[in-house]
Design an enzyme around this catalytic site. Structure first.
Site, PDB file in Angstrom:
ATOM      1  N   ARG A 126     -29.602  58.427 -17.992  1.00 35.59           N
ATOM      2  CA  ARG A 126     -28.960  58.116 -16.709  1.00 35.59           C
ATOM      3  C   ARG A 126     -28.624  56.629 -16.564  1.00 35.59           C
ATOM      4  O   ARG A 126     -28.608  56.091 -15.465  1.00 35.59           O
ATOM      5  CB  ARG A 126     -29.822  58.554 -15.530  1.00 35.59           C
ATOM      6  N   LYS A 231      -6.977  40.096 -14.894  1.00 37.19           N
ATOM      7  CA  LYS A 231      -7.495  41.448 -14.712  1.00 37.19           C
ATOM      8  C   LYS A 231      -8.728  41.436 -13.825  1.00 37.19           C
ATOM      9  O   LYS A 231      -8.902  42.297 -12.960  1.00 37.19           O
ATOM     10  CB  LYS A 231      -7.799  42.105 -16.061  1.00 37.19           C
ATOM     11  N   GLU A 241      -9.793  51.486  -8.323  1.00 35.81           N
ATOM     12  CA  GLU A 241      -8.383  51.841  -8.376  1.00 35.81           C
ATOM     13  C   GLU A 241      -7.917  52.645  -7.185  1.00 35.81           C
ATOM     14  O   GLU A 241      -7.338  53.723  -7.318  1.00 35.81           O
ATOM     15  CB  GLU A 241      -8.065  52.604  -9.671  1.00 35.81           C
ATOM     16  N   ASN A 249      -1.295  49.143 -14.507  1.00 34.91           N
ATOM     17  CA  ASN A 249      -0.645  50.204 -15.275  1.00 34.91           C
ATOM     18  C   ASN A 249       0.846  49.949 -15.488  1.00 34.91           C
ATOM     19  O   ASN A 249       1.563  50.847 -15.927  1.00 34.91           O
ATOM     20  CB  ASN A 249      -0.854  51.547 -14.576  1.00 34.91           C
ATOM     21  N   HIS A 252       2.667  51.634 -18.240  1.00 32.58           N
ATOM     22  CA  HIS A 252       1.767  52.629 -18.837  1.00 32.58           C
ATOM     23  C   HIS A 252       2.201  54.067 -18.591  1.00 32.58           C
ATOM     24  O   HIS A 252       1.857  54.939 -19.386  1.00 32.58           O
ATOM     25  CB  HIS A 252       0.332  52.423 -18.329  1.00 32.58           C
TER      26      HIS A 252
END
Lengths: 372, 372
Positions: A126, A231, A241, A249, A252
């Site tokens: 986890r 970025k 996002e 993007n 993209h």
């Protein structure tokens, strides 16, 4: 923290914040950085056989110097390791290593290894912490920033995964000297993208200084740092996002469709090449919609051609794709919402924006013209 | 929010906070709750064929009433669905559903379905939101609180997974009338555990009121709410199990070893039974170490026996386990750190604590005596 670091970019995400260290030959400082951050932890390195042949010795030696004997997992190189099968192999190997929840996964490789190892680190016991050591230009400026990890399935790329932030990124710019020219250029497409998103000054700087980046001069650290910072700024504002992050993007949606129609055959097209062609298409489509001056598109094409990147669909070897097939891939894109197509368009050099609700018919007409 | 809700427990985790709604026959309010929380989302239900036969119609009808037509994924019942294979099947089915990142996964079932669906929700498209509709007593009081999700591998149980919090838990106590007496009792072991951890008043209340819980009286909602609140308090204080959360593992180190030696054969032992025997062993071991009065252990045994739970290793049908085998499982336990054994021990009724660094030899001697 370690010798040779020329630039440090802080990715500011509250308690998930981390540093990107950038410099020539800093891989040999991995052990020192590791020991500083994680004084009593053990390490497992996930890499691929290509990268292992070039850089594993340096990484292992550096860790051994500080008393850490890493467990090493070597995956097959290439996109096919980014799969359920690769996930099971890597996760089971981490469990084989007997490392504990407080120990550290080190991703040593390009985007495939970073995406896979970051995902594995996020789900074994986890969640273990992890360090990214990106070894390609593409992964140094793109996939190592922002925490996107995951694998591909038969439904598409990156559809299974996690947002999982590393605790450190170590970007050794000398390692990039071992890349093929084609891979270096492909990574450069993502560098140019940061200029085209919202930083025309950076794009102009790239037009003047790209040769230094390719030659391994100090411009390389500068370009990587500016790309990571760009970025990081977007990601800090929008980690999951919801909106602004979609700007990353640029190029993209078209790019992924081109990769898809070529069945991700690296002989025909690699991701950065898809992005280069996709960025040109995004500019041309913006011009067609009356949003962007055609001279801007010409300038983008000229620069990408100067560094040797493909800029037209017909630059991809093999048969030209059918418009229907491209439209299928575009409709499947994650950036689609309720049947509307989301595109990153631009109003000029470095003036990109998210356009929701682009009509599929307009895209189809544009592609038919391009391929006619 | 919906009719019939008798108790609401808030799990306070900052921006990941959520409510547990508890009441008889509130499954028919699923649609209303869904629409209130997610007015413009679609839903996918993950369930198993046993639960589907009993409760899927009610869940689907409730969603249809508010205009949501859920996509349904039916897994095979039982622990074997909590595997890489089950994960791939469920994740691919969610992708087949064409649902988007903003849509909702509903886990309708017991702990296996909750753990699997919560994990799938966490990794499809890098994270969809999910609702837990736990249909067993065990999952209502344990696995639906705290966000632990995951699957088993050949290395052990729950070694691959995520901390992933649901957005809502809907605990319909009437659904528990469809459980076998054995499954109900097994879930009750976890209820009793909350008293034994740190709430002697609750344990005393259980001694007086357990029959009402079994019979479906208002004591059932009370017991589930108090259990969820107890777990929620621990989880809020320590979401990622750095320390205090380990108390929830009272009885689990021995219990997991017993489940392991029986190869998770539900004919021999189910999780709650392992916990019941494990809690008795934890008390006996604490007594042996001089920490806890033997009368406390007797009282715990008496209550667990009164409700019909096993309390001795020899209550497990089949061959008695070898001490070596149990020690192997105990050493593999996630609660082990750097070779030391971590145990939850107790100083009296409801006075449990985390003991780090228990000597393996002391555990071995204790088990040899028990099995001698």
């Amino acid at each position: 923290m370690i010798d040779g670091v020329k630039r440090t970019v802080r990715v500011d995400l509250g308690e998930r914040s981390y540093d990107i260290l950038i410099g020539r030959s800093i891989l040999s400082g991995l052990g020192e950085a590791f020991k500083t951050l994680f004084p009593s932890s053990e390490a497992v390195i996930i890499t691929d056989s290509n990268v292992a042949g070039l850089h594993l010795d340096t990484a292992e030696a550096s860790l051994r110097e500080v008393g850490v004997d890493p467990y090493v997992i070597v995956m097959e190189p290439g996109e096919k390791s980014k799969s359920y099968k690769g996930l099971m192999k890597a996760a089971d190997a981490v469990l084989d290593s007997k490392l504990e929840r407080g120990d550290i996964v080190i991703a040593l490789g390009g985007g495939v290894i970073g995406d896979l190892a970051g995902f594995v680190a996020g789900i074994v016991r986890r969640g273990m912490r992890f360090i990214q050591v990106p070894t390609t230009l593409l992964s140094q400026v793109d996939s190592s920033v922002g925490g996107k990890t995951g694998i591909n399935t038969s439904h598409g790329k990156n559809l299974i995964g996690l947002f999982n932030q590393p605790h450190l990124v170590l970007a050794d710019t000398a390692v990039l000297d071992t890349l093929t020219p084609r891979d270096f250029k492909a990574g450069y497409a993502e560098v140019a993208k940061y200029g085209l998103i919202n930083d025309p000054d950076f794009f102009e700087w790239l037009e003047r200084h790209w040769q230094g980046i390719f030659d391994g001069g100090p411009e390389r650290e500068e370009a990587i740092a500016r790309s990571c910072q760009a970025k990081a700024d977007v990601v800090a504002a929008d980690e999951k996002e919801a909106d602004q992050r979609a700007l990353l993007n640029l190029g993209h949606t078209f790019g992924h469709a081109l990769e898809g129609m070529a069945e991700y055959d690296a002989e025909r097209i690699v991701h950065g090449e898809g992005v280069a062609i996709g960025m040109v298409l995004a500019h041309e489509f913006s011009s067609r919609l009356g949003l962007c001056d055609a001279a801007v598109t010409d300038r983008v094409v000229a620069h990408l051609q100067a560094v040797g990147l493909p800029t037209h669909i017909r630059d991809i070897p093999g048969q030209l794709p059918k418009v229907d097939l491209l439209m299928d891939y575009i409709a499947q894109d994650k950036k689609v919402s309720r049947g509307n197509l989301n595109f990153i368009l631009t109003r000029g050099l470095g003036q990109s924006f998210v356009e929701k609700g682009v009509e599929p018919a307009a895209v189809r007409a544009f592609l038919e013209e391009k391929l006619g």
